[in-house]
Design a protein around this motif. Structure first.
Motif, PDB file in Angstrom:
ATOM      1  N   UNK A 144      -5.426   6.049   3.171  1.00 11.16           N
ATOM      2  CA  UNK A 144      -6.567   6.009   1.988  1.00 11.16           C
ATOM      3  C   UNK A 144      -6.045   6.001   0.744  1.00 11.16           C
ATOM      4  N   UNK A 145      -5.034   7.117   0.320  1.00  7.76           N
ATOM      5  CA  UNK A 145      -4.382   6.948  -0.989  1.00  7.76           C
ATOM      6  C   UNK A 145      -3.592   5.385  -1.159  1.00  7.76           C
ATOM      7  N   UNK A 146      -3.084   5.154  -0.182  1.00  5.24           N
ATOM      8  CA  UNK A 146      -2.374   3.651  -0.345  1.00  5.24           C
ATOM      9  C   UNK A 146      -3.465   2.431  -0.676  1.00  5.24           C
ATOM     10  N   UNK A 147      -4.665   2.676   0.071  1.00  3.98           N
ATOM     11  CA  UNK A 147      -5.597   1.603  -0.706  1.00  3.98           C
ATOM     12  C   UNK A 147      -5.836   1.626  -2.207  1.00  3.98           C
ATOM     13  N   UNK A 148      -6.281   2.922  -2.349  1.00  2.00           N
ATOM     14  CA  UNK A 148      -6.278   3.033  -3.848  1.00  2.00           C
ATOM     15  C   UNK A 148      -5.188   2.543  -4.696  1.00  2.00           C
ATOM     16  N   UNK A 149      -4.020   2.714  -4.226  1.00  2.00           N
ATOM     17  CA  UNK A 149      -2.824   2.203  -5.143  1.00  2.00           C
ATOM     18  C   UNK A 149      -2.737   0.766  -5.239  1.00  2.00           C
ATOM     19  N   UNK A 150      -3.220   0.171  -4.018  1.00  2.00           N
ATOM     20  CA  UNK A 150      -3.025  -1.226  -3.836  1.00  2.00           C
ATOM     21  C   UNK A 150      -3.947  -1.778  -4.683  1.00  2.00           C
ATOM     22  N   UNK A 151      -5.206  -1.264  -4.680  1.00  2.00           N
ATOM     23  CA  UNK A 151      -6.265  -1.872  -5.601  1.00  2.00           C
ATOM     24  C   UNK A 151      -5.751  -1.804  -7.229  1.00  2.00           C
ATOM     25  N   UNK A 152      -5.108  -0.629  -7.436  1.00  2.00           N
ATOM     26  CA  UNK A 152      -4.835  -0.483  -8.897  1.00  2.00           C
ATOM     27  C   UNK A 152      -3.624  -1.599  -9.075  1.00  2.00           C
ATOM     28  N   UNK A 153      -2.634  -1.677  -8.382  1.00  3.78           N
ATOM     29  CA  UNK A 153      -1.437  -2.753  -8.733  1.00  3.78           C
ATOM     30  C   UNK A 153      -2.021  -4.146  -8.430  1.00  3.78           C
ATOM     31  N   UNK A 154      -3.157  -4.449  -7.707  1.00  3.53           N
ATOM     32  CA  UNK A 154      -3.436  -5.770  -7.454  1.00  3.53           C
ATOM     33  C   UNK A 154      -4.284  -6.249  -8.831  1.00  3.53           C
ATOM     34  N   UNK A 155      -4.585  -5.131  -9.810  1.00  3.78           N
ATOM     35  CA  UNK A 155      -5.012  -5.475 -11.222  1.00  3.78           C
ATOM     36  C   UNK A 155      -4.108  -5.185 -12.161  1.00  3.78           C
ATOM     37  N   UNK A 156      -2.842  -4.932 -11.603  1.00  2.00           N
ATOM     38  CA  UNK A 156      -1.828  -4.936 -12.589  1.00  2.00           C
ATOM     39  C   UNK A 156      -1.942  -3.557 -13.548  1.00  2.00           C
ATOM     40  N   UNK A 157      -2.432  -2.399 -12.835  1.00  2.00           N
ATOM     41  CA  UNK A 157      -2.634  -1.130 -13.392  1.00  2.00           C
ATOM     42  C   UNK A 157      -1.198  -0.434 -12.722  1.00  2.00           C
ATOM     43  N   UNK A 158      -0.535   0.249 -13.725  1.00  2.00           N
ATOM     44  CA  UNK A 158       0.921   0.915 -13.183  1.00  2.00           C
ATOM     45  C   UNK A 158       0.356   2.331 -12.458  1.00  2.00           C
ATOM     46  N   UNK A 159       1.070   2.526 -11.521  1.00  2.27           N
ATOM     47  CA  UNK A 159       0.913   3.786 -10.714  1.00  2.27           C
ATOM     48  C   UNK A 159       1.760   4.738 -11.095  1.00  2.27           C
ATOM     49  N   UNK A 160       2.788   4.300 -12.187  1.00  5.10           N
ATOM     50  CA  UNK A 160       3.878   5.542 -12.343  1.00  5.10           C
ATOM     51  C   UNK A 160       3.418   6.800 -12.655  1.00  5.10           C
ATOM     52  N   UNK A 161       2.148   7.031 -13.287  1.00  8.98           N
ATOM     53  CA  UNK A 161       1.466   8.183 -13.614  1.00  8.98           C
ATOM     54  C   UNK A 161       1.048   8.784 -12.339  1.00  8.98           C
ATOM     55  N   UNK A 162       1.565   8.955 -11.290  1.00  9.94           N
ATOM     56  CA  UNK A 162       1.056   9.243  -9.844  1.00  9.94           C
ATOM     57  C   UNK A 162       0.255  10.327 -10.016  1.00  9.94           C
ATOM     58  N   UNK A 163       0.775  11.440 -10.649  1.00  8.60           N
ATOM     59  CA  UNK A 163       0.136  12.643 -10.697  1.00  8.60           C
ATOM     60  C   UNK A 163      -1.212  12.783 -11.277  1.00  8.60           C
TER      61      UNK A 163
END
Length: 679
Positions: free
Chosen positions: A518-537
């Motif tokens: 489920x966390x992976x799906x959220x991160x995929x949606x963010x990356x798909x819209x070119x939103x960085x997930x570097x601030x993962x915390x």
């Protein structure tokens, strides 16, 4: 009960019986020969075992053979003292083997006993004791190793059970050998005492009962007693040696004979040293030179033959190693499994582009790939998998393709002896070249030669060398498909990295509230819209705040985007903190909100074809106008409909950025350059 089991029971009972019932000399001869044959069989089996557990019955067999030998001692002693004979075998050992001399026989017997008692039996006993102790001490570590391999999936439950059974059997075996070796030690002592009793008893019976002279009694009974002792001690010596072989045997792929031959012949050059030493002994000592030199010559010849054979074998191995390995790889089931492996990212190129990847020809593509992976890690916060770079003769010489998960997603063609001149918008007729399209962004460009390069630069063209064209295209492809490169394993690695510094948020969120998937799906949606997930915390903390309220991945993604408002604002606003946007009008907002259907499986937008076409055309026209003026098109909507607008435009305008008011910081100045309405 099976016949084999019954025969062993009968044999044990007969051993006890023959200690009580007198046996005829002929039967004693047969039993003595059986004892010698059995001891030879045991030592040969011990020499041919590869590991101790292959002869796990040896401790019990050791006790039975000791009991059998003691029973024979009692029977032969009774026969010697009663009938003045122990059978032909005993008499032969007492006369022929020791030359009929009681003194020589006694000396030979004592030497055999000393060898068995002080050397073999005592050494075997010590080795068995140490092996038992170390085996027991290492059991917990071995059990933990098995559990670790099982937990990591390296072995199956069946394999783990077999390995545990083997460890238990090893402990039982060495413990039993430690105890059984004490019986062998006692047997050696008993052999000495029994022989002395036989000699003394024979002297008394011969002189008192049979009225013999002291010399006659000593000659007869001493030889018979020594013969009986030799008949008993030789099999005992063989079995004691077998015990030593078993407890000192390390696990190997071959038996003792093959291991000794292979390992002693592994260093043939050392035999030259042995031959030279023997030759020096022949020269500098009084020993007969004609006795030593043939032996030295034989050793040197053996070393020469072994050295030649080793060199020939090594040459054959070196010639056939690669072919054999390749053949075995093709035959093995694993070779088929290797074919199923799909690389995450592949970069294939025609033979004409080999110079950009070959370091010997000045190519720096590998170094550029390293920089691309670092750049993507900083920009998007993901670790790009290893990029497989290889040539493909099926491609045109100057062509290259980029594959994601085995599927072609982009391709291009470059000219190594030219430069790519990207048009500034107003073409200069004086700049000529081969017309093309810049592969990363689709802008019109020209391939110009070295002579035209300077003029193109003066005319405002952006000049890019071929390796930079490739690396830029590869970078943009990775950015565009970053969401496809992050799987559950990659997400777990990122979360484990956060866990090192912030374990509390990870433990609260996973797995109690959300799974890795489920966390992976959220991160995929963010990356798909070119939103960085570097601030993962921040992302994980936001999910921990809202995951208790909803399990809708789309809604959770919206909450995360709002938590990243400062990052998103800085990503799209210019240096003056001004954001030029296309605004969704009230009629569009109302129509989209009314068209959202809510079901148990989730919410989705349902628009009629005419309305969909109107919305698409209006947004597309305004986005093109902004692009023409050099402004990145951004559509600004209310938070309630942002995700539905994005889902609607995802297929037709994938590069259009859709933001909501809650994703922008208050200090960002918003300039609306267009409004999308339905009327």
């Amino acid at each position: 009960m099976k016949l084999k089991d019954l025969s062993v029971l009968v044999a044990v009972i007969m051993i006890v019986v023959m200690m009580v019932i007198p046996l005829p000399p002929l039967l004693l001869d047969i039993l003595i020969l059986i004892n010698i044959s059995l001891s030879l069989t045991i030592i040969l089996v011990a020499m041919n075992t590869k590991e101790a557990l292959q002869f796990s019955i040896f401790p019990s067999l050791l006790l039975l053979t000791t009991l059998f030998r003691l029973g024979l001692n009692v029977s032969t002693t009774r026969s010697i003292l009663t009938n003045q004979t122990g059978g032909e075998v005993v008499e032969t050992f007492g006369s022929f083997v020791v030359g009929g001399s009681p003194i020589i026989g006694l000396v030979v017997f004592l030497i055999l006993v000393i060898i068995q008692f002080l050397v073999i039996t005592k050494g075997s006993e010590r080795v068995a004791e140490v092996a038992a102790r170390f085996t027991l001490d290492s059991m917990p570590g071995k059990q933990m190793s098995i559990d670790a391999d099982l937990g990591a999936g390296l072995i199956s439950e069946s394999d783990a059970r077999k390995r545990r059974e083997k460890i238990s059997q090893e402990a039982d075996f060495y413990g039993a050998m430690d105890g059984a070796s004490k019986f062998v030690k006692g047997d050696a002592i008993a052999g000495i005492i029994i022989t002395l009793i036989n000699i003394l008893g024979g002297l008394l019976i011969g002189v008192i009962v049979h009225q013999m002279s002291f010399g006659e009694a000593a000659q007869l009974f001493t030889l018979l007693s020594i013969g009986d002792g030799l008949v008993s001690q030789i099999p005992a010596l063989l079995i004691s040696t077998a015990a030593g072989i078993v407890v000192t045997r390390a696990a190997s792929d071959g038996n003792l004979g093959s291991d000794i031959t292979r390992q002693l012949s592994a260093y043939p050059k050392m035999l030259y040293v042995v031959a030279g030493t023997l030759a020096l002994i022949a020269v500098f000592t009084p020993i007969n030179i004609f006795l030593i030199l043939p032996i030295a010559g034989l050793v040197a010849f053996a070393a020469y033959k072994m050295d030649r054979a080793s060199a020939a074998e090594e040459a054959v191995v070196n010639e056939t190693a690669d072919d054999t390995q390749e053949l075995e790889k093709l035959k093995s089931p694993e070779s088929v499994m290797d074919l199923l492996q799909v690389d995450s990212i592949e970069f294939e190129f025609g033979y004409g582009l080999i110079p950009i990847a070959d370091k010997n020809q000045g190519g720096d593509l590998l170094d550029r790939v390293i920089m691309i992976r670092r750049q993507i890690a900083i920009e998007l916060g993901i670790v790009v998998p290893v990029i497989r770079i290889r040539d493909n003769i099926q491609l045109r010489p100057n062509e290259y393709t980029i594959k994601i998960k085995g599927n072609k997603v982009a391709s291009g063609e470059i000219m190594l002896d030219h430069y790519l001149a990207i048009s500034p918008g107003i073409d200069d007729e004086n700049v000529t070249g081969i017309e093309t399209v810049e592969p990363a962004f689709g802008m019109p460009a020209l391939w110009v030669n070295e002579e035209m390069k300077e003029e193109a630069e003066l005319s405002g063209y952006a000049i890019v060398d071929p390796p930079s064209v490739v690396s830029t295209h590869l970078t943009e492809v990775i950015r565009r498909h970053a969401h496809e490169l992050i799987g559950r394993q990659e997400v777990k690695s990122l979360i484990d990295h956060v866990r090192e510094t912030s374990p509390a948020v990870v433990e609260e969120l996973i797995p109690q509230m959300m799974t890795i998937g489920e966390v992976q799906k959220v991160l995929m949606k963010l990356l798909k819209e070119k939103v960085s997930i570097r601030n993962l915390l921040v992302i994980l903390e936001s999910l921990a705040d809202y995951a208790a309220q909803t399990k809708d991945i789309d809604l959770l993604t919206e909450y995360v985007r709002q938590s990243l408002s400062r990052q998103i604002s800085l990503q799209y606003a210019n240096q003056n903190e001004i954001l030029q946007v296309i605004t969704a009008g009230a009629s569009l907002e109302k129509k989209v909100a009314e068209s959202v259907h809510r079901t148990e499986q989730g919410n989705y937008l349902s628009l009629d074809p005419a309305t969909s076409q109107t919305i698409y055309q209006t947004i597309s026209e305004q986005a093109q106008q902004l692009q023409a003026s050099g402004v990145q098109p951004i559509l600004l909507t209310s938070p309630a409909i942002r995700m539905y607008i994005r889902q609607f435009l995802e297929r037709y305008l994938p590069d259009l950025t859709v933001l909501s008011y809650n994703e922008l910081e208050p200090d960002i100045e918003i300039q609306s350059v267009g409004v999308v309405n339905l009327s």
